[in-house]
Design a protein around this motif. Structure first.
Motif, PDB file in Angstrom:
ATOM      1  N   ASN A   5       0.819  -1.213   0.000  1.00  0.00           N
ATOM      2  CA  ASN A   5       0.000   0.000   0.000  1.00  0.00           C
ATOM      3  C   ASN A   5       0.854   1.264   0.000  1.00  0.00           C
ATOM      4  N   ASP A   6       1.967   1.234   0.726  1.00  0.00           N
ATOM      5  CA  ASP A   6       2.818   2.417   0.843  1.00  0.00           C
ATOM      6  C   ASP A   6       3.717   2.642  -0.373  1.00  0.00           C
ATOM      7  N   TYR A   7       4.273   1.569  -0.925  1.00  0.00           N
ATOM      8  CA  TYR A   7       5.298   1.707  -1.961  1.00  0.00           C
ATOM      9  C   TYR A   7       4.885   1.216  -3.341  1.00  0.00           C
ATOM     10  N   GLY A   8       3.763   0.517  -3.421  1.00  0.00           N
ATOM     11  CA  GLY A   8       3.307  -0.009  -4.700  1.00  0.00           C
ATOM     12  C   GLY A   8       3.710  -1.453  -4.896  1.00  0.00           C
ATOM     13  N   ARG A   9       2.870  -2.161  -5.613  1.00  0.00           N
ATOM     14  CA  ARG A   9       3.048  -3.602  -5.822  1.00  0.00           C
ATOM     15  C   ARG A   9       4.354  -3.950  -6.522  1.00  0.00           C
ATOM     16  N   GLU A  10       4.836  -3.083  -7.397  1.00  0.00           N
ATOM     17  CA  GLU A  10       6.035  -3.391  -8.192  1.00  0.00           C
ATOM     18  C   GLU A  10       7.341  -2.915  -7.552  1.00  0.00           C
ATOM     19  N   SER A  11       7.262  -2.342  -6.356  1.00  0.00           N
ATOM     20  CA  SER A  11       8.467  -1.820  -5.715  1.00  0.00           C
ATOM     21  C   SER A  11       9.368  -2.937  -5.196  1.00  0.00           C
ATOM     22  N   THR A  12      10.642  -2.610  -5.043  1.00  0.00           N
ATOM     23  CA  THR A  12      11.562  -3.595  -4.477  1.00  0.00           C
ATOM     24  C   THR A  12      11.204  -3.882  -3.016  1.00  0.00           C
ATOM     25  N   GLU A  13      10.678  -2.877  -2.322  1.00  0.00           N
ATOM     26  CA  GLU A  13      10.258  -3.079  -0.936  1.00  0.00           C
ATOM     27  C   GLU A  13       9.133  -4.112  -0.861  1.00  0.00           C
ATOM     28  N   ALA A  14       8.182  -3.982  -1.770  1.00  0.00           N
ATOM     29  CA  ALA A  14       7.058  -4.922  -1.787  1.00  0.00           C
ATOM     30  C   ALA A  14       7.534  -6.326  -2.147  1.00  0.00           C
TER      31      ALA A  14
END
Length: 61
Positions: free
Chosen positions: A23-32
Motif C-alpha cells: 500500500n505504501d510503496y506499490g506492488r512493483e516496488s523492491t520493498e514490496a
C-alpha cells in the motif's frame, strides 16, 4: 522445527507488513517484493509447523 503458534503468528504478522508495504510503496516496488517474499517464507514455515490455512486466515486465533 518452529512452534506452531509462534510460526502462525509470525506468518500473520508478515502478511500484514507486506500488505502495508504494498500500500505504501506499490506492488512493483523492491520493498514490496522483499516483504512479499518474507511473508511467503513465513507462511510456508507455519504450514510446515502444522498450521492450517484456516488458522492463517483467522489471524492465528
Amino acid at each position: 522445527m518452529a512452534n506452531k503458534g509462534e510460526a502462525t503468528q509470525a506468518a500473520v504478522d508478515a502478511v500484514k507488513v507486506a500488505t502495508q508495504v504494498i500500500n505504501d510503496y506499490g506492488r512493483e516496488s523492491t520493498e514490496a517484493s522483499g516483504a512479499t517474499s518474507s511473508a511467503c517464507d513465513a507462511v510456508n514455515t507455519a504450514l510446515l509447523a502444522g498450521a492450517t490455512p484456516d488458522e492463517l486466515r483467522d489471524g492465528g486465533r
